[in-house]
Design a protein around this motif. Sequence first.
Motif, PDB file in Angstrom:
ATOM      1  N   SER A  48     -17.176  38.103 -26.024  1.00  0.00           N
ATOM      2  CA  SER A  48     -18.398  38.694 -25.481  1.00  0.00           C
ATOM      3  C   SER A  48     -19.300  39.268 -26.572  1.00  0.00           C
ATOM      4  N   ASP A  49     -18.803  39.365 -27.804  1.00  0.00           N
ATOM      5  CA  ASP A  49     -19.612  39.776 -28.950  1.00  0.00           C
ATOM      6  C   ASP A  49     -20.342  38.537 -29.459  1.00  0.00           C
ATOM      7  N   PRO A  50     -21.689  38.547 -29.467  1.00  0.00           N
ATOM      8  CA  PRO A  50     -22.412  37.335 -29.851  1.00  0.00           C
ATOM      9  C   PRO A  50     -22.099  36.851 -31.263  1.00  0.00           C
ATOM     10  N   LEU A  51     -21.793  37.763 -32.184  1.00  0.00           N
ATOM     11  CA  LEU A  51     -21.471  37.347 -33.546  1.00  0.00           C
ATOM     12  C   LEU A  51     -20.104  36.676 -33.594  1.00  0.00           C
ATOM     13  N   ALA A  52     -19.125  37.256 -32.888  1.00  0.00           N
ATOM     14  CA  ALA A  52     -17.795  36.655 -32.839  1.00  0.00           C
ATOM     15  C   ALA A  52     -17.837  35.313 -32.121  1.00  0.00           C
ATOM     16  N   CYS A  53     -18.618  35.263 -31.053  1.00  0.00           N
ATOM     17  CA  CYS A  53     -18.773  34.014 -30.307  1.00  0.00           C
ATOM     18  C   CYS A  53     -19.402  32.945 -31.193  1.00  0.00           C
ATOM     19  N   GLN A  54     -20.438  33.323 -31.950  1.00  0.00           N
ATOM     20  CA  GLN A  54     -21.113  32.363 -32.825  1.00  0.00           C
ATOM     21  C   GLN A  54     -20.174  31.852 -33.909  1.00  0.00           C
ATOM     22  N   ARG A  55     -19.345  32.742 -34.460  1.00  0.00           N
ATOM     23  CA  ARG A  55     -18.400  32.306 -35.495  1.00  0.00           C
ATOM     24  C   ARG A  55     -17.432  31.266 -34.929  1.00  0.00           C
ATOM     25  N   TYR A  56     -16.964  31.496 -33.715  1.00  0.00           N
ATOM     26  CA  TYR A  56     -16.043  30.531 -33.111  1.00  0.00           C
ATOM     27  C   TYR A  56     -16.759  29.200 -32.848  1.00  0.00           C
ATOM     28  N   ILE A  57     -17.958  29.265 -32.301  1.00  0.00           N
ATOM     29  CA  ILE A  57     -18.723  28.040 -32.030  1.00  0.00           C
ATOM     30  C   ILE A  57     -18.985  27.282 -33.323  1.00  0.00           C
ATOM     31  N   ASP A  58     -19.369  28.009 -34.381  1.00  0.00           N
ATOM     32  CA  ASP A  58     -19.615  27.363 -35.672  1.00  0.00           C
ATOM     33  C   ASP A  58     -18.364  26.657 -36.180  1.00  0.00           C
ATOM     34  N   SER A  59     -17.201  27.258 -35.947  1.00  0.00           N
ATOM     35  CA  SER A  59     -15.957  26.632 -36.408  1.00  0.00           C
ATOM     36  C   SER A  59     -15.683  25.347 -35.640  1.00  0.00           C
ATOM     37  N   VAL A  60     -16.006  25.330 -34.355  1.00  0.00           N
ATOM     38  CA  VAL A  60     -15.819  24.118 -33.550  1.00  0.00           C
ATOM     39  C   VAL A  60     -16.795  23.035 -33.985  1.00  0.00           C
ATOM     40  N   LEU A  61     -18.053  23.418 -34.219  1.00  0.00           N
ATOM     41  CA  LEU A  61     -19.055  22.450 -34.672  1.00  0.00           C
ATOM     42  C   LEU A  61     -18.657  21.857 -36.019  1.00  0.00           C
ATOM     43  N   GLU A  62     -18.219  22.697 -36.943  1.00  0.00           N
ATOM     44  CA  GLU A  62     -17.836  22.214 -38.270  1.00  0.00           C
ATOM     45  C   GLU A  62     -16.636  21.273 -38.179  1.00  0.00           C
ATOM     46  N   LYS A  63     -15.664  21.650 -37.382  1.00  0.00           N
ATOM     47  CA  LYS A  63     -14.458  20.828 -37.218  1.00  0.00           C
ATOM     48  C   LYS A  63     -14.801  19.440 -36.703  1.00  0.00           C
ATOM     49  N   ASN A  64     -15.813  19.363 -35.825  1.00  0.00           N
ATOM     50  CA  ASN A  64     -16.175  18.099 -35.189  1.00  0.00           C
ATOM     51  C   ASN A  64     -17.371  17.410 -35.837  1.00  0.00           C
TER      52      ASN A  64
END
Length: 229
Positions: A48-64
């Motif tokens: 629910s923290d937008p910064l933590a959420c963005q870090r996770y999303i960025d990791s998924v984007l980078e992985k893929n």
Amino acid sequence: MPSNDSLFHDISHAEAPILPLDWAIPFKAYCSLDLSIENKELNGIVISDPLACQRYIDSVLEKNGAQVAYGGYLEKRALYADSDRFSEGGARNIHLGVDFWCKAGTNVIAPLNATVHSFKNNSDKGNYGPTIILEHKSPVGAMFYTLYGHLSVQSLDGLYRGKPVKRGDVLAGLGTPDINVNYAPHLHFQLIVDLQGYNGDYPGVCSQEHVEFYRNNCPDPNLLLGFPE
């Protein structure tokens, strides 16, 4: 309750999916994203923290090797746990649209011909921020609606009820977390059959108690978008 899914069966789409984002981003640059409570990768992440959420999303984007992460229809999420608006009258944590997570400022494209039904800046914490609802007519004459949430404030400039919108028009741009009311940048895209009198807003999250009603009134957007299974 009879299903409304058949409303979308006669709306044809090209071999490539219809996408409500910048058509310069090819579908091969998309990847799926799981923000459900079942995703063990989210354990220990305050999603629910937008910064933590963005870090996770960025990791998924980078992985893929992707630019856009998408998903979330009828996904049960912890994303709303810190917002009082989702606890009124029982916990609401089931997501009713598809989210497209990508950079703020990304163009939002009208996927179908439409007219503007309504628009509003839903600026209270946890809401959509700037929101546009388009009205569409199916080949058999039935009306339905598409909702676009978490936009930039500038996206509402020049709009008026009944304004014509053509498929492929730039409808809006994605907002930043301070504008989209504390979320990582993304588009919330939702199909709605009956707006129930709402203007510029409609519930995008429901409780387990009401999921069957909303499953019917807000069908899976993939009926329209045509993503590969």
